[in-house]
Design an enzyme around this catalytic site. Sequence first.
Site, mmCIF file in Angstrom:
data_model
loop_
_atom_site.group_PDB
_atom_site.id
_atom_site.type_symbol
_atom_site.label_atom_id
_atom_site.label_comp_id
_atom_site.label_asym_id
_atom_site.label_seq_id
_atom_site.Cartn_x
_atom_site.Cartn_y
_atom_site.Cartn_z
ATOM 1 C CD GLU A 153 -31.495 12.686 3.258
ATOM 2 O OE1 GLU A 153 -32.393 11.836 3.188
ATOM 3 O OE2 GLU A 153 -30.486 12.571 4.003
ATOM 4 C CE LYS A 184 -32.397 8.195 2.603
ATOM 5 N NZ LYS A 184 -32.458 9.085 3.795
ATOM 6 C CB CYS A 188 -28.781 9.964 3.383
ATOM 7 S SG CYS A 188 -28.264 10.059 5.130
ATOM 8 C CB SER A 205 -24.911 11.718 8.345
ATOM 9 O OG SER A 205 -24.403 10.767 9.239
ATOM 10 N N GLY A 254 26.984 -8.929 -2.047
ATOM 11 C CA GLY A 254 28.033 -7.935 -2.265
ATOM 12 C C GLY A 254 27.684 -6.627 -1.571
ATOM 13 C CB VAL A 255 28.485 -5.034 1.486
ATOM 14 C CG1 VAL A 255 27.334 -5.872 2.014
ATOM 15 C CG2 VAL A 255 29.817 -5.669 1.871
ATOM 16 N N GLY A 277 28.828 -0.279 0.489
ATOM 17 C CA GLY A 277 28.732 0.957 1.262
ATOM 18 C C GLY A 277 27.677 1.885 0.720
ATOM 19 C CG ASN A 302 28.820 -2.757 -18.404
ATOM 20 O OD1 ASN A 302 28.407 -2.088 -17.464
ATOM 21 N ND2 ASN A 302 28.222 -2.756 -19.581
ATOM 22 N N GLY A 326 25.532 -21.845 -0.797
ATOM 23 C CA GLY A 326 24.582 -20.778 -0.511
ATOM 24 C C GLY A 326 23.948 -20.192 -1.755
ATOM 25 C CB THR A 384 22.128 -5.159 -3.956
ATOM 26 O OG1 THR A 384 22.901 -4.950 -5.145
ATOM 27 C CG2 THR A 384 22.857 -6.149 -3.058
ATOM 28 C CD1 TRP A 424 22.368 3.147 -12.135
ATOM 29 C CD2 TRP A 424 22.813 3.848 -14.195
ATOM 30 N NE1 TRP A 424 23.542 3.837 -12.088
ATOM 31 C CE2 TRP A 424 23.844 4.290 -13.341
ATOM 32 C CE3 TRP A 424 22.884 4.167 -15.555
ATOM 33 C CZ2 TRP A 424 24.927 5.040 -13.795
ATOM 34 C CZ3 TRP A 424 23.956 4.917 -16.009
ATOM 35 C CH2 TRP A 424 24.963 5.346 -15.136
#
Length: 636
Positions: free
Chosen positions: A46, A115, A170, A197, A350-351, A353, A436, A455, A460, A470
């Site tokens: 400015e 301005k 400004c 400023s 389902g787990v 690892g 599959n 339940g 996941t 995928w």
Amino acid sequence: MKDGFVRCASAATDIKVADTVYNTVKIIDAIRNAAGNKAKLIVLPELCITGYTCGDLFLQKTLLCEAKKSLAEITDAVKDLDITAIVGLPYTVNQKLYNCAAVINEGHIKGLIPKINIPNHSEFYETRHFTQGRREIQYIDINGESVPFGANILFKTTACEDFVLAVEICEDLWTALPPSTAHAMAGATIIANLSASNEVIAKDEYREMLVKGQSARLYCGYVYSSAGYGESTTDLVFSGDNMIVENGTILARSRRFKNECVYTELDLERLVGERKKSNTYRITGDENYVTVMLNMKATDTELTRHVEKLPFVPSDNRKREKRSEEILSIQAMGLRKRIDHTNSKTAVIGVSGGLDSTLALLVTARAFDSLGKDRKDIIAVTMPCFGTTDRTYTNAVNFAKSLGVTLREINIKNAVMQHFSDIGHNPDVYDVTYENSQARERTMILMDAANQSDGMVVGTGDMSELALGWATYNGDHMSMYGVNAGVPKTLIRYLVDYEARRTNSEELKKTLEDILDTPVSPELLPPKDGQISQKTEHIVGPYELHDFFLYHLMRFGSTPKKILRLAEIAFNGEYDRTVIIEWMRVFYRRFFTQQFKRSCLPDGPKVGSVALSPRGDWRMPSDASSQIWAKELETL
């Protein structure tokens, strides 16, 4: 200006108060240097031609006449440069003095912007000298040319369709309704702010917040230049705090008290892409604006801006820690509500690892803790089959035990072999049926185990897998609530690592660290020498590339050519152009052909700006053609 990139500069030059000759030399040097650095736009502070702190000298005709002569000298000196410069000076119009910004392009003054908001408080007393500017345009004579004067000017160029420049000065930014808001609603994609400023304690933080916030609200590039060394220090000190900000992110910032010029490239296509997506961002039109065309050459823009190779993962450690906790909380809260609403007594998961099921189980434990439910009501089911290795099996078992959940082991080999017999499939043929069948057998077990225990099945699968398709349709693709549906693969690793570092259990930490070190695999093919033989990223490609493609495709609607250009910068030294193109073709092919899997996704929480839910962010026909994208990919 290819792909919508425009290189910009923000500079604070050394000045001497009221010495227009000295200041003019410095301004010309700054513009020439910026042009030499291939900037298309430079914004200076400015009143930089005279200095901001001239006080009552602004009422002296000698100073005003010399400032006007300096403007003409600067305009002529840079006329052969392919750059647009914006400089500040006091200018008299109809016997009133205005604080102005002059836009200079190819030897012409293209516009003079006054301005609008003149401060007269604290250390500022501008109304003593300057008149409040107006938005409406009038034309004035400057050096024999008719020049538009007023705030409502949009500067455009045929060299880049998304380049639309507007200016404020400004204090205009510090008001309740900055002029830049109207400018952006009229179509401006770049806002230039010429500022002076001064520095007081913590003002830099507030100034940063204003600039970042305005650019974020307006989906714009904001080029902010502030006065620095050389201004009078009678009562104030100015630091030259220059910033170039894009949609709330600082791309370049000078060191304060140094009078530096900073450079970067604004991605205007990206900004326009954000505006297109937001229906509450209304372009009101430019009926009340004057459009001025700038002459710019449509040259390629060399990119120097940083491109994140992991756009879903914050590079700053503190931000990543905060983001990790926030994402885990969102996931857990989503699941908590679903468990509470369905009055489910258990959660079945389902787990394997692997990373995805590990994160899902960690989230489920959080949800149960927040509900005050016993973790024993979380049923973790490990279902070893042909491809399960000792490493992943052991990690799955140890992980479940460390969390204190109920572990069930159901070996599915016999069931799958019976299925092969029923459908007449040769178990020695390792095809898609072979793979599959295992995934669908596991899903059936999980669903029935959930029925047994009153339940629900917690899914996941992650967002990267959904993007590529995928997942086995109606296999691991299906659940009753998919907690990872909004989390990309590159981020999952950091979330699991976050939980590993914060746990007090050494056994859990050790298990999580080994899971993090395990190659990503569906483990549907038999191991080789006891090791994982089927590595996902060898088949579909590196997830860090696919997540990069996904982010830029979904977030900004970028073209394959632009994504490739950015990827070459982000992954320089890791993947060459040929490899990136190869996996990009895989990405686009799978992204289009696998939409049918995303069209019937289970519910799951959105956690970031990119999501694939068919009920929310991504509504795409399952039979949409990818021909025009494939055609562009063939030209790469």
